[in-house]
Design an enzyme around this catalytic site. Sequence first.
Site, PDB file in Angstrom:
ATOM      1  N   LYS A  13       0.832  -1.214   0.000  1.00 25.19           N
ATOM      2  CA  LYS A  13       0.000   0.000   0.000  1.00 25.19           C
ATOM      3  C   LYS A  13       0.867   1.265   0.000  1.00 25.19           C
ATOM      4  O   LYS A  13       0.637   2.180  -0.777  1.00 25.19           O
ATOM      5  CB  LYS A  13      -0.909   0.036   1.246  1.00 25.19           C
ATOM      6  CG  LYS A  13      -1.891  -1.110   1.335  1.00 25.19           C
ATOM      7  CD  LYS A  13      -2.825  -0.941   2.540  1.00 25.19           C
ATOM      8  CE  LYS A  13      -2.139  -1.035   3.885  1.00 25.19           C
ATOM      9  NZ  LYS A  13      -1.554  -2.354   4.188  1.00 25.19           N
ATOM     10  N   ARG A  88      -9.092   1.254   9.028  1.00 17.72           N
ATOM     11  CA  ARG A  88      -8.673  -0.101   9.415  1.00 17.72           C
ATOM     12  C   ARG A  88      -9.752  -0.804  10.225  1.00 17.72           C
ATOM     13  O   ARG A  88      -9.610  -1.990  10.531  1.00 17.72           O
ATOM     14  CB  ARG A  88      -7.413  -0.009  10.257  1.00 17.72           C
ATOM     15  CG  ARG A  88      -6.135  -0.380   9.535  1.00 17.72           C
ATOM     16  CD  ARG A  88      -4.997  -0.359  10.530  1.00 17.72           C
ATOM     17  NE  ARG A  88      -3.823  -1.039  10.076  1.00 17.72           N
ATOM     18  CZ  ARG A  88      -2.805  -0.455   9.444  1.00 17.72           C
ATOM     19  NH1 ARG A  88      -2.862   0.812   9.137  1.00 17.72           N
ATOM     20  NH2 ARG A  88      -1.741  -1.163   9.128  1.00 17.72           N
ATOM     21  N   ARG A 122      11.851  -6.061   4.548  1.00 21.38           N
ATOM     22  CA  ARG A 122      11.508  -4.650   4.374  1.00 21.38           C
ATOM     23  C   ARG A 122      12.410  -3.758   5.223  1.00 21.38           C
ATOM     24  O   ARG A 122      12.677  -4.059   6.380  1.00 21.38           O
ATOM     25  CB  ARG A 122      10.046  -4.501   4.801  1.00 21.38           C
ATOM     26  CG  ARG A 122       9.482  -3.132   4.672  1.00 21.38           C
ATOM     27  CD  ARG A 122       8.000  -3.200   4.508  1.00 21.38           C
ATOM     28  NE  ARG A 122       7.269  -3.168   5.766  1.00 21.38           N
ATOM     29  CZ  ARG A 122       5.963  -2.953   5.838  1.00 21.38           C
ATOM     30  NH1 ARG A 122       5.256  -2.799   4.732  1.00 21.38           N
ATOM     31  NH2 ARG A 122       5.363  -2.936   6.993  1.00 21.38           N
ATOM     32  N   ARG A 152      11.460  -1.890  11.044  1.00 14.23           N
ATOM     33  CA  ARG A 152      10.401  -1.475  11.973  1.00 14.23           C
ATOM     34  C   ARG A 152      10.232  -2.513  13.077  1.00 14.23           C
ATOM     35  O   ARG A 152      10.312  -3.710  12.818  1.00 14.23           O
ATOM     36  CB  ARG A 152       9.076  -1.329  11.199  1.00 14.23           C
ATOM     37  CG  ARG A 152       8.871   0.041  10.618  1.00 14.23           C
ATOM     38  CD  ARG A 152       7.702   0.098   9.657  1.00 14.23           C
ATOM     39  NE  ARG A 152       6.467  -0.497  10.158  1.00 14.23           N
ATOM     40  CZ  ARG A 152       5.326  -0.484   9.495  1.00 14.23           C
ATOM     41  NH1 ARG A 152       5.249   0.095   8.307  1.00 14.23           N
ATOM     42  NH2 ARG A 152       4.248  -1.050   9.991  1.00 14.23           N
ATOM     43  N   ARG A 163      -0.468  -9.031  13.557  1.00 13.49           N
ATOM     44  CA  ARG A 163      -1.015  -7.996  12.670  1.00 13.49           C
ATOM     45  C   ARG A 163      -1.937  -8.616  11.626  1.00 13.49           C
ATOM     46  O   ARG A 163      -2.998  -8.067  11.316  1.00 13.49           O
ATOM     47  CB  ARG A 163       0.123  -7.236  11.973  1.00 13.49           C
ATOM     48  CG  ARG A 163       0.862  -6.303  12.900  1.00 13.49           C
ATOM     49  CD  ARG A 163       2.189  -5.855  12.307  1.00 13.49           C
ATOM     50  NE  ARG A 163       2.060  -4.968  11.183  1.00 13.49           N
ATOM     51  CZ  ARG A 163       3.041  -4.687  10.339  1.00 13.49           C
ATOM     52  NH1 ARG A 163       4.227  -5.226  10.499  1.00 13.49           N
ATOM     53  NH2 ARG A 163       2.846  -3.854   9.346  1.00 13.49           N
TER      54      ARG A 163
HETATM   55  P1  AMP Z   1       1.191   0.737   8.911  1.00 11.71           P
HETATM   56  O1  AMP Z   1       2.381   1.623   8.746  1.00 11.71           O
HETATM   57  O2  AMP Z   1       0.025   1.165   8.084  1.00 11.71           O
HETATM   58  O3  AMP Z   1       1.534  -0.724   8.755  1.00 11.71           O
HETATM   59  O4  AMP Z   1       0.717   0.913  10.425  1.00 11.71           O
HETATM   60  C1  AMP Z   1       1.547   0.526  11.510  1.00 11.71           C
HETATM   61  C2  AMP Z   1       0.723   0.363  12.761  1.00 11.71           C
HETATM   62  O5  AMP Z   1       0.129   1.617  13.133  1.00 11.71           O
HETATM   63  C3  AMP Z   1      -0.450  -0.589  12.649  1.00 11.71           C
HETATM   64  O6  AMP Z   1      -0.073  -1.951  12.831  1.00 11.71           O
HETATM   65  C4  AMP Z   1      -1.349  -0.098  13.796  1.00 11.71           C
HETATM   66  O7  AMP Z   1      -0.848  -0.507  15.040  1.00 11.71           O
HETATM   67  C5  AMP Z   1      -1.160   1.408  13.710  1.00 11.71           C
HETATM   68  N1  AMP Z   1      -2.167   2.014  12.821  1.00 11.71           N
HETATM   69  C6  AMP Z   1      -1.949   2.550  11.583  1.00 11.71           C
HETATM   70  N2  AMP Z   1      -3.082   2.987  11.041  1.00 11.71           N
HETATM   71  C7  AMP Z   1      -4.067   2.710  11.934  1.00 11.71           C
HETATM   72  C8  AMP Z   1      -5.473   2.889  11.928  1.00 11.71           C
HETATM   73  N3  AMP Z   1      -6.114   3.416  10.870  1.00 11.71           N
HETATM   74  N4  AMP Z   1      -6.179   2.486  13.018  1.00 11.71           N
HETATM   75  C9  AMP Z   1      -5.550   1.945  14.084  1.00 11.71           C
HETATM   76  N5  AMP Z   1      -4.225   1.723  14.156  1.00 11.71           N
HETATM   77  C10 AMP Z   1      -3.476   2.099  13.087  1.00 11.71           C
END
Ligand code: AMP
Length: 209
Positions: A13, A88, A122, A152, A163
């Site tokens: 994404k 999400r 990654r 990360r 996740r």
């Molecule tokens: P990402 O970078 O999109 O993989 O997001 C990393 C982490 O941030 C996720 O695993 C969640 O813990 C948190 N996070 C990101 N976006 C959201 C969201 N829309 N709602 C809740 N938690 C989020």
Amino acid sequence: MNLVFLGPPGAGKGTQAERMCKKYGFMHISTGAMLREQIEAQTEIGKLAAELIDRGEFVPDDIVIAMVEEKVNCPAARHGVILDGFPRTIAQAKLLLERMSIDAAINIDVHTDCLVSRIISRRTCTACDIVYNVDDVPDGVCTKCGGALTIRHDDTPEVFKERLHIYTERTLPIINYCNENGILKTVNGNQSVEMVEKEIAEVIERLKK
Ligand code: AMP
């Protein structure tokens, strides 16, 4: 034009959102990147987010929604946005569709068995959050901004498992919800980055007509 990118962790994404923003001038809104900024700045939100993210759990809806609201209301969002990592949860999705006109939710459909290897190879830029594959960056430096690349905390096989589990339970239903609302477009994410990019660009071109 406002778009949402859907897909499991590791679907691409962020990579595709970055490419489409460069190509079409959209503003990239990544809730994960915004939360990592809060963590870096050691704010109260950042401290809470760090604990939850490191366990693979979601940050509460109200926090994430407030962050997104602020971004979509800024002048740079006038040319259109790509929401990456938001919504999400169904609550986030309902609120989004009530408050904002969304032209399409582009679901990057990927076989889950290839995701864990993508996640562990990654590397993410600590400065601009761009994502690389470890094989493409032997010197460990971001080619866009020169920032240091890191793994990360949540990109480990253990946290990834959680996740993916939470994604399946809480985020996957959004795909149906978007379909019911007539905005779902699905692309095949099991291809090269360039081929996925081409498919997404075709969706955007069709929407523009
Ligand atoms: P990402 O970078 O999109 O993989 O997001 C990393 C982490 O941030 C996720 O695993 C969640 O813990 C948190 N996070 C990101 N976006 C959201 C969201 N829309 N709602 C809740 N938690 C989020």
